[in-house]
Design a protein around this motif. Sequence first.
Motif, PDB file in Angstrom:
ATOM      1  N   LEU A  75      20.715  57.904  13.307  1.00 55.77           N
ATOM      2  CA  LEU A  75      21.836  56.973  12.820  1.00 55.77           C
ATOM      3  C   LEU A  75      23.150  57.617  12.593  1.00 55.77           C
ATOM      4  O   LEU A  75      24.048  57.423  13.065  1.00 55.77           O
ATOM      5  CB  LEU A  75      21.475  56.246  11.407  1.00 55.77           C
ATOM      6  N   ILE A  76      23.310  58.947  11.898  1.00 51.25           N
ATOM      7  CA  ILE A  76      24.228  59.576  11.562  1.00 51.25           C
ATOM      8  C   ILE A  76      24.752  60.108  13.145  1.00 51.25           C
ATOM      9  O   ILE A  76      26.109  60.132  13.208  1.00 51.25           O
ATOM     10  CB  ILE A  76      23.941  60.869  10.916  1.00 51.25           C
ATOM     11  N   GLU A  77      23.940  60.709  14.024  1.00 46.61           N
ATOM     12  CA  GLU A  77      24.321  60.985  15.244  1.00 46.61           C
ATOM     13  C   GLU A  77      25.063  59.812  16.046  1.00 46.61           C
ATOM     14  O   GLU A  77      26.056  59.944  16.836  1.00 46.61           O
ATOM     15  CB  GLU A  77      23.382  61.653  15.826  1.00 46.61           C
ATOM     16  N   SER A  78      24.595  58.575  15.779  1.00 44.75           N
ATOM     17  CA  SER A  78      25.122  57.357  16.536  1.00 44.75           C
ATOM     18  C   SER A  78      26.558  57.180  16.025  1.00 44.75           C
ATOM     19  O   SER A  78      27.414  56.730  16.542  1.00 44.75           O
ATOM     20  CB  SER A  78      24.310  56.193  16.402  1.00 44.75           C
ATOM     21  N   TRP A  79      26.860  57.518  14.671  1.00 48.43           N
ATOM     22  CA  TRP A  79      27.996  57.300  14.301  1.00 48.43           C
ATOM     23  C   TRP A  79      28.994  58.218  14.955  1.00 48.43           C
ATOM     24  O   TRP A  79      30.304  57.852  15.294  1.00 48.43           O
ATOM     25  CB  TRP A  79      28.095  57.377  12.646  1.00 48.43           C
ATOM     26  N   PHE A  80      28.754  59.326  14.999  1.00 49.42           N
ATOM     27  CA  PHE A  80      29.614  60.278  15.343  1.00 49.42           C
ATOM     28  C   PHE A  80      29.669  60.378  16.981  1.00 49.42           C
ATOM     29  O   PHE A  80      30.795  61.003  17.424  1.00 49.42           O
ATOM     30  CB  PHE A  80      29.312  61.931  15.060  1.00 49.42           C
ATOM     31  N   ALA A  81      29.007  59.569  17.660  1.00 46.70           N
ATOM     32  CA  ALA A  81      29.311  59.202  19.041  1.00 46.70           C
ATOM     33  C   ALA A  81      30.608  58.379  19.110  1.00 46.70           C
ATOM     34  O   ALA A  81      30.984  58.229  20.256  1.00 46.70           O
ATOM     35  CB  ALA A  81      27.981  58.656  19.608  1.00 46.70           C
ATOM     36  N   GLU A  82      30.827  57.524  17.926  1.00 47.52           N
ATOM     37  CA  GLU A  82      32.129  56.878  17.998  1.00 47.52           C
ATOM     38  C   GLU A  82      33.328  57.648  17.805  1.00 47.52           C
ATOM     39  O   GLU A  82      34.456  56.924  17.725  1.00 47.52           O
ATOM     40  CB  GLU A  82      31.878  55.943  17.296  1.00 47.52           C
ATOM     41  N   ALA A  83      33.172  58.995  17.620  1.00 50.92           N
ATOM     42  CA  ALA A  83      34.418  59.627  16.747  1.00 50.92           C
ATOM     43  C   ALA A  83      35.332  60.215  17.837  1.00 50.92           C
ATOM     44  O   ALA A  83      36.273  60.717  17.635  1.00 50.92           O
ATOM     45  CB  ALA A  83      33.833  60.531  15.891  1.00 50.92           C
ATOM     46  N   LEU A  84      34.930  60.466  19.138  1.00 51.60           N
ATOM     47  CA  LEU A  84      35.741  61.229  20.075  1.00 51.60           C
ATOM     48  C   LEU A  84      36.902  60.473  20.182  1.00 51.60           C
ATOM     49  O   LEU A  84      37.130  59.175  20.430  1.00 51.60           O
ATOM     50  CB  LEU A  84      34.954  61.250  21.420  1.00 51.60           C
ATOM     51  N   ALA A  95      34.340  59.590   8.171  1.00 47.48           N
ATOM     52  CA  ALA A  95      33.280  58.923   7.889  1.00 47.48           C
ATOM     53  C   ALA A  95      32.880  58.968   6.432  1.00 47.48           C
ATOM     54  O   ALA A  95      32.433  57.830   5.853  1.00 47.48           O
ATOM     55  CB  ALA A  95      31.845  59.681   8.481  1.00 47.48           C
ATOM     56  N   ILE A  96      33.197  60.134   5.742  1.00 45.46           N
ATOM     57  CA  ILE A  96      33.012  60.283   4.324  1.00 45.46           C
ATOM     58  C   ILE A  96      34.022  59.243   3.450  1.00 45.46           C
ATOM     59  O   ILE A  96      33.519  58.493   2.604  1.00 45.46           O
ATOM     60  CB  ILE A  96      33.208  61.650   3.815  1.00 45.46           C
ATOM     61  N   SER A  97      35.035  59.050   3.980  1.00 49.96           N
ATOM     62  CA  SER A  97      36.039  58.042   3.432  1.00 49.96           C
ATOM     63  C   SER A  97      35.589  56.839   3.615  1.00 49.96           C
ATOM     64  O   SER A  97      35.608  55.875   2.513  1.00 49.96           O
ATOM     65  CB  SER A  97      37.442  58.027   4.121  1.00 49.96           C
ATOM     66  N   LEU A 280      34.608  54.531  14.354  1.00 47.72           N
ATOM     67  CA  LEU A 280      33.635  55.464  13.374  1.00 47.72           C
ATOM     68  C   LEU A 280      33.652  54.718  11.894  1.00 47.72           C
ATOM     69  O   LEU A 280      32.640  54.470  11.675  1.00 47.72           O
ATOM     70  CB  LEU A 280      34.355  56.739  13.317  1.00 47.72           C
ATOM     71  N   ALA A 281      34.500  54.340  11.391  1.00 48.24           N
ATOM     72  CA  ALA A 281      34.356  53.575  10.205  1.00 48.24           C
ATOM     73  C   ALA A 281      33.761  52.266  10.196  1.00 48.24           C
ATOM     74  O   ALA A 281      33.017  52.084   9.268  1.00 48.24           O
ATOM     75  CB  ALA A 281      36.098  53.310   9.415  1.00 48.24           C
ATOM     76  N   LYS A 282      33.891  51.445  11.324  1.00 47.42           N
ATOM     77  CA  LYS A 282      33.314  50.333  11.355  1.00 47.42           C
ATOM     78  C   LYS A 282      31.813  50.716  11.603  1.00 47.42           C
ATOM     79  O   LYS A 282      31.023  49.876  11.123  1.00 47.42           O
ATOM     80  CB  LYS A 282      33.792  49.586  12.595  1.00 47.42           C
ATOM     81  N   ALA A 283      31.343  51.480  12.352  1.00 50.34           N
ATOM     82  CA  ALA A 283      29.989  51.781  12.537  1.00 50.34           C
ATOM     83  C   ALA A 283      29.508  52.236  11.366  1.00 50.34           C
ATOM     84  O   ALA A 283      28.247  51.838  11.001  1.00 50.34           O
ATOM     85  CB  ALA A 283      29.990  52.899  13.641  1.00 50.34           C
ATOM     86  N   VAL A 284      30.035  53.038  10.534  1.00 50.56           N
ATOM     87  CA  VAL A 284      29.597  53.601   9.235  1.00 50.56           C
ATOM     88  C   VAL A 284      29.394  52.318   8.347  1.00 50.56           C
ATOM     89  O   VAL A 284      28.077  52.328   7.640  1.00 50.56           O
ATOM     90  CB  VAL A 284      30.658  54.459   8.570  1.00 50.56           C
TER      91      VAL A 284
END
Length: 291
Positions: A75-84, A95-97, A280-284
Amino acid sequence: MRVGDPIDFTELLGEWRAAREKLLSEDERDDLDEAVRIAIVDRMWDSLDKLKSDSTRAAAAAGLLPKLHILSRELIESWFAEALPLPDNMASLVAISALSSSNHTADVASIARRRIGQLTQPPDQAYFVQQTRESIMKMTAIIGMPRTINALTSLMSIVDSGSEVSSELSKLPSPRSSTAYNYDQIRNRGKQLFASVYDRHADVVEGKLRALYPDLAEVIITDAFGRLLSETRYLNGCETELCAIGSLVPQNVPAQLKSHCIGAKRLGASEEMIQAALRLAKAVFTRRLAP
């Protein structure tokens, strides 16, 4: 259950609950709850990885992990796939925010631990922790003090007091003190940032705030923008606005979110970075509630 054996997740949950009930006081229960949760998370992740073809894996991820408030590695890695194309540190801060704002502050430690594990040198690890502390502190203006305290507590739970990271962290200066700036300096700094974010609309926005309550405008400009947001030792204006985007997404405040997206662009963020922060924020936020 022996170390190395496949984990029976139902049995594990029963053990976790039984151990928790052995304690006498509520405070002790909370302490064990956290200690057990942290101690088993790596074993759980490893076991989930080994169960890819087993229906137990899906059942465990859907049922047990949310009960233990543990984020799966997948799940965590799926979030960061959105971050590029956000840089790694920045993606973690966004993500922490979002987690802090949505009151999933216990998960801050999981994201911070992931990023610290990617860094190899204690000074770099300490600097990331300091950046994270600063980002959470700055977002007090958006998420409120209770969630700020909870998020910082989660973050600092992964920094051992005698570690090299802790030693390096103690060398980094704190940017705020009672003698660092006087009131007029802080207010002027806040006015400058406020003007940078809102540009030609700054006077109109300030006027609307003063019409609601004059003290509101003063607190936002002096305390939020001046003392908190305009400090740039560890996070510059652009980075701060990207964290603000992460904090605002879970709050369903489209007008404020739009303002800070525009503010991020005015302070140097590209459209691609802004869209990445939003994704990323929406995915989190959404996948944390319904992974």
